[in-house]
Design a protein around this motif. Structure first.
Motif, PDB file in Angstrom:
ATOM      1  N   ASP A 100       0.829  -1.213   0.000  1.00 40.34           N
ATOM      2  CA  ASP A 100       0.000   0.000   0.000  1.00 40.34           C
ATOM      3  C   ASP A 100       0.860   1.258   0.000  1.00 40.34           C
ATOM      4  OD1 ASP A 100      -2.490  -1.231  -0.049  1.00 40.34           O
ATOM      5  OD2 ASP A 100      -2.640  -1.355   2.132  1.00 40.34           O
ATOM      6  N   PHE A 101       1.959   1.219   0.737  1.00 41.75           N
ATOM      7  CA  PHE A 101       2.885   2.351   0.793  1.00 41.75           C
ATOM      8  C   PHE A 101       3.465   2.625  -0.589  1.00 41.75           C
ATOM      9  CE2 PHE A 101       7.163   4.099   1.909  1.00 41.75           C
ATOM     10  CZ  PHE A 101       6.739   5.247   2.554  1.00 41.75           C
ATOM     11  N   ARG A 102       3.881   1.567  -1.278  1.00 38.67           N
ATOM     12  CA  ARG A 102       4.406   1.734  -2.628  1.00 38.67           C
ATOM     13  C   ARG A 102       3.318   2.219  -3.584  1.00 38.67           C
ATOM     14  NH1 ARG A 102       9.597   0.026  -3.573  1.00 38.67           N
ATOM     15  NH2 ARG A 102       9.289   1.635  -5.159  1.00 38.67           N
ATOM     16  N   LEU A 103       2.111   1.741  -3.387  1.00 37.50           N
ATOM     17  CA  LEU A 103       0.990   2.181  -4.220  1.00 37.50           C
ATOM     18  C   LEU A 103       0.739   3.669  -4.051  1.00 37.50           C
ATOM     19  CD1 LEU A 103      -1.343   1.305  -6.118  1.00 37.50           C
ATOM     20  CD2 LEU A 103      -2.690   0.806  -4.077  1.00 37.50           C
ATOM     21  N   ALA A 104       0.792   4.159  -2.824  1.00 35.25           N
ATOM     22  CA  ALA A 104       0.549   5.576  -2.552  1.00 35.25           C
ATOM     23  C   ALA A 104       1.617   6.467  -3.176  1.00 35.25           C
ATOM     24  CB  ALA A 104       0.471   5.816  -1.047  1.00 35.25           C
ATOM     25  N   MET A 105       2.802   5.914  -3.415  1.00 32.21           N
ATOM     26  CA  MET A 105       3.886   6.696  -3.999  1.00 32.21           C
ATOM     27  C   MET A 105       3.689   6.926  -5.498  1.00 32.21           C
ATOM     28  SD  MET A 105       7.071   4.839  -2.029  1.00 32.21           S
ATOM     29  CE  MET A 105       8.349   5.751  -2.899  1.00 32.21           C
ATOM     30  N   LEU A 106       2.802   6.172  -6.131  1.00 36.38           N
ATOM     31  CA  LEU A 106       2.627   6.245  -7.578  1.00 36.38           C
ATOM     32  C   LEU A 106       1.721   7.415  -7.936  1.00 36.38           C
ATOM     33  CD1 LEU A 106       2.189   2.432  -8.288  1.00 36.38           C
ATOM     34  CD2 LEU A 106       4.220   3.833  -8.702  1.00 36.38           C
ATOM     35  N   ASP A 107       2.289   8.593  -7.911  1.00 34.63           N
ATOM     36  CA  ASP A 107       1.525   9.808  -8.192  1.00 34.63           C
ATOM     37  C   ASP A 107       2.493  10.887  -8.646  1.00 34.63           C
ATOM     38  OD1 ASP A 107      -0.724  11.373  -8.429  1.00 34.63           O
ATOM     39  OD2 ASP A 107      -0.735  12.002  -6.337  1.00 34.63           O
ATOM     40  N   GLY A 108       1.969  11.821  -9.446  1.00 39.89           N
ATOM     41  CA  GLY A 108       2.793  12.934  -9.892  1.00 39.89           C
ATOM     42  C   GLY A 108       3.548  12.622 -11.173  1.00 39.89           C
ATOM     43  N   PRO A 109       4.534  13.451 -11.521  1.00 41.01           N
ATOM     44  CA  PRO A 109       5.336  13.226 -12.729  1.00 41.01           C
ATOM     45  C   PRO A 109       6.056  11.888 -12.668  1.00 41.01           C
ATOM     46  CG  PRO A 109       5.697  15.441 -11.845  1.00 41.01           C
ATOM     47  CD  PRO A 109       4.910  14.690 -10.811  1.00 41.01           C
ATOM     48  N   THR A 110       6.228  11.259 -13.807  1.00 36.55           N
ATOM     49  CA  THR A 110       6.826   9.926 -13.877  1.00 36.55           C
ATOM     50  C   THR A 110       8.182   9.873 -13.198  1.00 36.55           C
ATOM     51  OG1 THR A 110       5.682   9.590 -15.983  1.00 36.55           O
ATOM     52  CG2 THR A 110       7.430   8.045 -15.442  1.00 36.55           C
ATOM     53  N   GLU A 111       9.008  10.907 -13.396  1.00 37.72           N
ATOM     54  CA  GLU A 111      10.357  10.885 -12.840  1.00 37.72           C
ATOM     55  C   GLU A 111      10.373  11.001 -11.323  1.00 37.72           C
ATOM     56  OE1 GLU A 111       9.620  15.184 -14.297  1.00 37.72           O
ATOM     57  OE2 GLU A 111       9.188  13.129 -14.976  1.00 37.72           O
TER      58      GLU A 111
END
Length: 210
Positions: A100-111
């Protein structure tokens, strides 16, 4: 009264912090445009240091790449260790919380959310063994850090006999790296979030959780 404006251009890094600034600049520029497309001049500009300072700390762009791969591990470690799911009592809950923590990080610009070493090794694995080995060490360090909670979850909840803690940790890493690649194809994290959601579903099924 005439006010003198400061000169334009990159902000110079404080004395003694040039090496750290160069590594951070390598992380940001390579994640955005790749290793081969990133020049020493661009890294120096992003870090706010002179080219002389660069060569004071690193003999080459390759040497910086190797140090930056090692620095990537050190940069990530405290962030993962301080995450709130680590305080959960059940090791399976900690593993699912990590996903879930890694999932929450998937946001914003790709880089901003993709992996520096994963990006770099895709370019350098066949042409530069020093960089490949440094990226392997960083990726393996992530798997080794995740494996103890997985082993504890196996001990408590059980899994099929051919499942190992390190093997499952490597699968988590593989899914994440693949998710980053998919996100780059669309320039959108939505497809990556879907992939990591499937990963969580798989882990729950593997441990026979409803």
């Amino acid at each position: 009264m005439t006010t003198t404006q400061p000169p334009s251009g990159p902000t110079r890094a404080p004395r003694g912090s040039a090496r750290t600034a160069l590594i951070a600049a390598a992380h940001s520029t390579v994640r955005k445009q790749g290793y081969a497309a990133t020049s020493v001049d661009e890294i120096c500009a992003a870090a706010g240091v002179t080219k002389g300072a660069f060569f004071h700390h690193f003999a080459s762009k390759e040497a910086l790449a190797v140090a930056a791969a090692e620095g990537w591990t050190e940069r990530a470690r405290p962030m993962f260790e301080a995450a709130p799911h680590n305080r959960l009592g059940d090791p399976l809950d900690r593993l699912l919380g990590h996903i879930d923590f890694r999932l929450a990080m998937l946001d914003g610009p790709t880089e901003d959310y993709t992996c520096f070493v994963g990006t770099m090794v895709q370019e350098a694995y066949a042409t530069n063994d020093r960089i490949r080995a440094a990226c392997e060490a960083s990726i393996n360090a992530y798997c080794q850090a995740l494996a103890p909670d997985i082993q504890a979850a196996i001990d408590v909840h059980g899994v099929p006999d051919d499942v190992t803690a390190l093997g499952l940790a490597q699968h988590v890493q593989s899914v994440l790296q693949g998710a980053f690649v998919l996100a780059k194809t669309t320039n959108d994290p939505a497809i990556a979030r879907g992939t990591v959601t499937h990963l969580k579903r798989y882990v729950r099924m593997l441990f026979a959780q409803d």
